[in-house]
Structure formats: C-alpha cells, structure tokens
Design a protein around this motif. Structure first.
Motif, PDB file in Angstrom:
ATOM      1  N   LYS A  60       0.822  -1.203   0.000  1.00  0.00           N
ATOM      2  CA  LYS A  60       0.000   0.000   0.000  1.00  0.00           C
ATOM      3  C   LYS A  60       0.860   1.259   0.000  1.00  0.00           C
ATOM      4  N   GLY A  61       1.928   1.255   0.774  1.00  0.00           N
ATOM      5  CA  GLY A  61       2.805   2.422   0.825  1.00  0.00           C
ATOM      6  C   GLY A  61       3.426   2.721  -0.515  1.00  0.00           C
ATOM      7  N   LYS A  62       3.879   1.667  -1.189  1.00  0.00           N
ATOM      8  CA  LYS A  62       4.469   1.824  -2.515  1.00  0.00           C
ATOM      9  C   LYS A  62       3.419   2.334  -3.501  1.00  0.00           C
ATOM     10  N   PHE A  63       2.211   1.778  -3.427  1.00  0.00           N
ATOM     11  CA  PHE A  63       1.132   2.219  -4.309  1.00  0.00           C
ATOM     12  C   PHE A  63       0.812   3.686  -4.064  1.00  0.00           C
ATOM     13  N   ILE A  64       0.681   4.080  -2.805  1.00  0.00           N
ATOM     14  CA  ILE A  64       0.367   5.476  -2.480  1.00  0.00           C
ATOM     15  C   ILE A  64       1.458   6.399  -3.016  1.00  0.00           C
ATOM     16  N   GLY A  65       2.709   6.049  -2.776  1.00  0.00           N
ATOM     17  CA  GLY A  65       3.815   6.892  -3.227  1.00  0.00           C
ATOM     18  C   GLY A  65       3.859   7.050  -4.735  1.00  0.00           C
ATOM     19  N   LEU A  66       3.765   5.933  -5.463  1.00  0.00           N
ATOM     20  CA  LEU A  66       3.826   6.006  -6.928  1.00  0.00           C
ATOM     21  C   LEU A  66       2.590   6.677  -7.524  1.00  0.00           C
ATOM     22  N   SER A  67       1.432   6.380  -6.970  1.00  0.00           N
ATOM     23  CA  SER A  67       0.206   6.995  -7.461  1.00  0.00           C
ATOM     24  C   SER A  67       0.240   8.502  -7.231  1.00  0.00           C
ATOM     25  N   SER A 103       0.299  11.081 -10.328  1.00  0.00           N
ATOM     26  CA  SER A 103      -0.858  11.988 -10.375  1.00  0.00           C
ATOM     27  C   SER A 103      -0.412  13.442 -10.323  1.00  0.00           C
ATOM     28  N   LEU A 104       0.513  13.749  -9.412  1.00  0.00           N
ATOM     29  CA  LEU A 104       0.992  15.126  -9.292  1.00  0.00           C
ATOM     30  C   LEU A 104       1.847  15.538 -10.495  1.00  0.00           C
ATOM     31  N   LEU A 105       2.685  14.637 -10.980  1.00  0.00           N
ATOM     32  CA  LEU A 105       3.518  14.960 -12.133  1.00  0.00           C
ATOM     33  C   LEU A 105       2.663  15.332 -13.342  1.00  0.00           C
ATOM     34  N   PHE A 106       1.713  14.466 -13.681  1.00  0.00           N
ATOM     35  CA  PHE A 106       0.875  14.748 -14.840  1.00  0.00           C
ATOM     36  C   PHE A 106      -0.096  15.892 -14.565  1.00  0.00           C
ATOM     37  N   GLY A 107      -0.471  16.101 -13.307  1.00  0.00           N
ATOM     38  CA  GLY A 107      -1.274  17.266 -12.943  1.00  0.00           C
ATOM     39  C   GLY A 107      -0.510  18.560 -13.165  1.00  0.00           C
ATOM     40  N   LEU A 149      -5.293  13.741  -3.257  1.00  0.00           N
ATOM     41  CA  LEU A 149      -6.180  12.768  -2.613  1.00  0.00           C
ATOM     42  C   LEU A 149      -6.332  11.474  -3.414  1.00  0.00           C
ATOM     43  N   THR A 150      -5.870  11.463  -4.655  1.00  0.00           N
ATOM     44  CA  THR A 150      -6.083  10.341  -5.570  1.00  0.00           C
ATOM     45  C   THR A 150      -5.763   8.971  -4.974  1.00  0.00           C
ATOM     46  N   PRO A 151      -4.534   8.706  -4.483  1.00  0.00           N
ATOM     47  CA  PRO A 151      -4.246   7.340  -4.039  1.00  0.00           C
ATOM     48  C   PRO A 151      -5.125   6.881  -2.882  1.00  0.00           C
ATOM     49  N   PHE A 152      -5.512   7.804  -2.034  1.00  0.00           N
ATOM     50  CA  PHE A 152      -6.324   7.444  -0.872  1.00  0.00           C
ATOM     51  C   PHE A 152      -7.751   7.088  -1.284  1.00  0.00           C
ATOM     52  N   VAL A 153      -8.288   7.805  -2.257  1.00  0.00           N
ATOM     53  CA  VAL A 153      -9.630   7.492  -2.765  1.00  0.00           C
ATOM     54  C   VAL A 153      -9.596   6.176  -3.544  1.00  0.00           C
ATOM     55  N   VAL A 154      -8.530   5.951  -4.316  1.00  0.00           N
ATOM     56  CA  VAL A 154      -8.400   4.682  -5.049  1.00  0.00           C
ATOM     57  C   VAL A 154      -8.363   3.522  -4.062  1.00  0.00           C
ATOM     58  N   LEU A 155      -7.564   3.640  -3.005  1.00  0.00           N
ATOM     59  CA  LEU A 155      -7.495   2.574  -1.993  1.00  0.00           C
ATOM     60  C   LEU A 155      -8.854   2.336  -1.354  1.00  0.00           C
TER      61      LEU A 155
END
Length: 188
Positions: free
Chosen positions: A115-122, A126-130, A166-172
């Motif tokens: 989960k930590g890895k997913f949150i970090g990469l997501s 998300s921020l880079l492309f944003g 907020l993206t990775p947290f909502v996805v989780l």
C-alpha cells in the motif's frame, strides 16, 4: 489479447464525464480566476476513474467533464476549452494509471504488492501529470484569454494540485469495494 471498445465503455465515458462536469460546476463554488478557473474540489475524481476503470475511461471522463463544466459554469472559452483544456485534463486523468499500471491488468494485485508503494507512486504520477496539465493549460489560457502565464500557473495549481493529492487514498478506499463491478465493466 486486446479488448475491444464496447457500447458499455462508451456509456461509462459519457456518464462519468457528465458527472464530473456537474460536480465541478455546482460543487466548486470558489472562483479563483473569475470566468476561467474555479477551485476544483473534485479534481481527483478523473484520475481515480482512470485507475478504477482504465486510462481510456479516465481520459474521456476528464475531457467530457471539462467541456460540461465549462458550459454549465459559463467558463467556456472557444478553442481553449475543447482543445487545450479538455485534452490536457483528459491526459492528466489517463496517464497516471497508464504509466503506473504498465503491463498489469489487476489494480488489486498492484495494491497488494504494498500500500505504501502504491500510495507513493500513485501520488507521484498523479501530481507529475497534474503539474504538466497545469503548465500546458496555463499557456493556452494565457494565449486565448490574455491572462498572465504565471498568474494562471499559480491559480490553476491551487485549484487542482491539492485535490489531486487525494487520488491514491480514494483509489485505496474504492478499489476493494468495486471488485465485483470490475467483472461487469471491461477494463480498457
């Protein structure tokens, strides 16, 4: 095995796009640049759709959502809204999931790897492309609306970056709850 675009996918594009546009138009009442930019409380929704339903669905929900928002809120700027804003917002919804999930079909398996890895990469993607979307959209807005480029970058950044985080947290939160829907809706 390549999945085909189905009628169900097109329905989801339209439904998610209209829902996004309505949320942005009516639940984001704070204008940051009157006539051009509102604080997008739900900016994360299109990136979440990209992760849950696939990058193509994310792209079209972002593109259609941008057009619907611009028309409903009275912020439609010819050429800017359908071309630069719509396309870059759509790409900012599609690319995080596309890059993060390269070669992986199962979001739940990706989350289960850590989960930590997913949150970090997501969060990173998300921020880079944003940020890339903000820079491109600001350039277009300054050209078509005559606004100062740095002014646009600051205000669009405030409008979108905070909610996108907020993206990775909502996805989780939604991924495991939606696993039964994934069997009905093809992932493209």
């Amino acid at each position: 095995m390549k999945k085909k675009l189905s009628f169900v996918n097109i329905i989801f594009f339209v439904v998610f796009g209209v829902l996004t546009g309505v949320l942005w138009a009516y639940l984001c009442p704070i204008p940051l640049i009157p006539g051009a930019v509102h604080f997008r409380t739900f900016a994360f929704i299109i990136v979440v759709i990209g992760y849950l339903f696939g990058p193509v669905t994310g792209f079209f929900s972002g593109y259609i959502g941008t057009i619907v928002w611009a028309l409903l809120s009275g912020n439609f700027i010819p050429l800017h809204s359908p071309l630069a804003d719509g396309i870059t917002v759509g790409l900012s919804a599609a690319l995080p999931a596309l890059v993060h999930m390269r070669g992986k079909k199962d979001l739940l398996a990706l989350i289960d790897e850590g989960k930590g890895k997913f949150i970090g990469l997501s969060l990173f993607w998300s921020l880079l492309f944003g940020v890339l979307m903000i820079l491109t959209t600001s350039l277009s807005l300054s050209y078509f609306a005559g606004l100062e480029y740095s002014y646009c970058v600051i205000w669009i950044g405030i409008a979108d970056v905070v909610p996108i985080a907020l993206t990775p947290f909502v996805v989780l939160l939604l991924a495991k709850r939606m696993k039964n829907i994934r069997n009905i809706v093809p992932y493209i």
